[in-house]
Structures are given as C-alpha cells and as structure tokens.
Design a protein around this motif. Structure first.
Motif, PDB file in Angstrom:
ATOM      1  N   GLY A 195       0.699  -1.230   0.092  1.00  0.00           N
ATOM      2  CA  GLY A 195       0.007   0.034  -0.291  1.00  0.00           C
ATOM      3  C   GLY A 195       0.904   0.846   0.494  1.00  0.00           C
TER       4      GLY A 195
ATOM      5  N   PHE B 270      -3.979   6.888   5.023  1.00  0.00           N
ATOM      6  CA  PHE B 270      -4.370   5.618   3.822  1.00  0.00           C
ATOM      7  C   PHE B 270      -4.466   6.244   2.255  1.00  0.00           C
TER       8      PHE B 270
ATOM      9  N   GLY C 201      -3.705   0.516  -1.861  1.00  0.00           N
ATOM     10  CA  GLY C 201      -3.424  -0.626  -1.850  1.00  0.00           C
ATOM     11  C   GLY C 201      -4.284  -1.107  -2.904  1.00  0.00           C
TER      12      GLY C 201
ATOM     13  N   THR D 254      -8.089  -4.006  -5.057  1.00  0.00           N
ATOM     14  CA  THR D 254      -7.782  -3.340  -4.879  1.00  0.00           C
ATOM     15  C   THR D 254      -8.221  -1.623  -4.011  1.00  0.00           C
ATOM     16  N   TYR D 255      -8.313  -1.325  -3.102  1.00  0.00           N
ATOM     17  CA  TYR D 255      -8.767  -0.020  -2.263  1.00  0.00           C
ATOM     18  C   TYR D 255      -7.993   1.159  -2.350  1.00  0.00           C
ATOM     19  N   TYR D 256      -8.675   2.126  -2.041  1.00  0.00           N
ATOM     20  CA  TYR D 256      -8.698   3.492  -2.929  1.00  0.00           C
ATOM     21  C   TYR D 256      -9.257   3.891  -1.517  1.00  0.00           C
TER      22      TYR D 256
ATOM     23  N   ILE E 292      -3.219  -5.173   4.576  1.00  0.00           N
ATOM     24  CA  ILE E 292      -3.934  -4.006   3.544  1.00  0.00           C
ATOM     25  C   ILE E 292      -5.233  -3.841   3.344  1.00  0.00           C
TER      26      ILE E 292
ATOM     27  N   ARG F 143      -6.732  -1.094   5.928  1.00  0.00           N
ATOM     28  CA  ARG F 143      -6.611   0.891   5.621  1.00  0.00           C
ATOM     29  C   ARG F 143      -5.702   1.627   6.204  1.00  0.00           C
TER      30      ARG F 143
END
Length: 123
Positions: A35, A47, A50, A58-60, A102, A105
């Motif tokens: 991340g 954060f 990730g 995926t992470y935002y 991850i 976050r």
C-alpha cells in the motif's frame, strides 16, 4: 526482513501526473499486500491506496479515487502508484508499506515501511 525503497517523487504543477515506484527486497517470497500512505505537514499519516498480493483487489481513499491507480509487478517485486490530475492538497511525503492486512487500510497493521518520497504539487 523486508526492505522497501520508494522513488518517483518530485515537483509537479496542479493537473499534472507522477508515478511512484516501490521496490521490495528481502523476504520477497512473502505474499504481502502492499500500500501507499501519505503524510502532509502538520497532519497524521493517512491511507492512500492498497493492493492485494495477487493484484485482484485494490483499495483507495475517497480523496484519490478516480485519479490514482495502484498496481504491482511481482516478478519485479515492485508496486506502483500512478497519480493523475494532481492537486495541491496531494502534497505530502508518500510512504510505501507492506502489510498482511492492507484491506484494513490501517497504518497500525503495516509491517514494513519505506523511507518516503516527497511529492509537491504547485498551484
């Protein structure tokens, strides 16, 4: 142990783009999620994005969704952060992190950190 080294930061005008890279060495066989976090002057680290080991998830953060894209190349042991449509409020030190969790976050769940790379966006 895992070592993380970021690169790609710099000074860019608002509306411009940068691509950050983070190379991982050490226990490269470990299937860490990766991340990006950032810390602006006078603010807590937050954060940004990730990605799972496989890259399937995926992470935002809401503040970067639609502008930033995280990706990884497990052959090169590298994770990237493509940053488009940059804004002055994106100015911060950006840190790469390796984490078994991850998806949470959470900064506290990161196991390893890079030294950070400065991103400055001028208006």
């Amino acid at each position: 142990q895992v070592q993380l080294v970021e690169s790609g930061g710099g000074l860019v005008q608002a509306g411009g783009s940068l691509r950050l890279s983070c190379v991982r060495s050490g226990r490269t066989f470990s299937r860490y999620g990766m991340g990006w976090f950032r810390q602006a002057p006078g603010k807590e680290r937050e954060f940004v994005a990730g990605i799972s080991w496989s890259g399937d998830s995926t992470y935002y953060a809401d503040s970067v969704k639609g502008r930033f894209t995280i990706s990884r190349d497990n052959v090169k042991n590298t994770v990237y952060l493509q940053m488009n449509s940059l804004k002055p409020e994106d100015t911060a030190v950006y840190y790469c992190a390796a984490s078994w969790a991850i998806e949470t976050r959470l900064e506290a769940r990161a196991d390893y950190w890079g030294q950070g790379t400065q991103v400055t966006v001028s208006s």
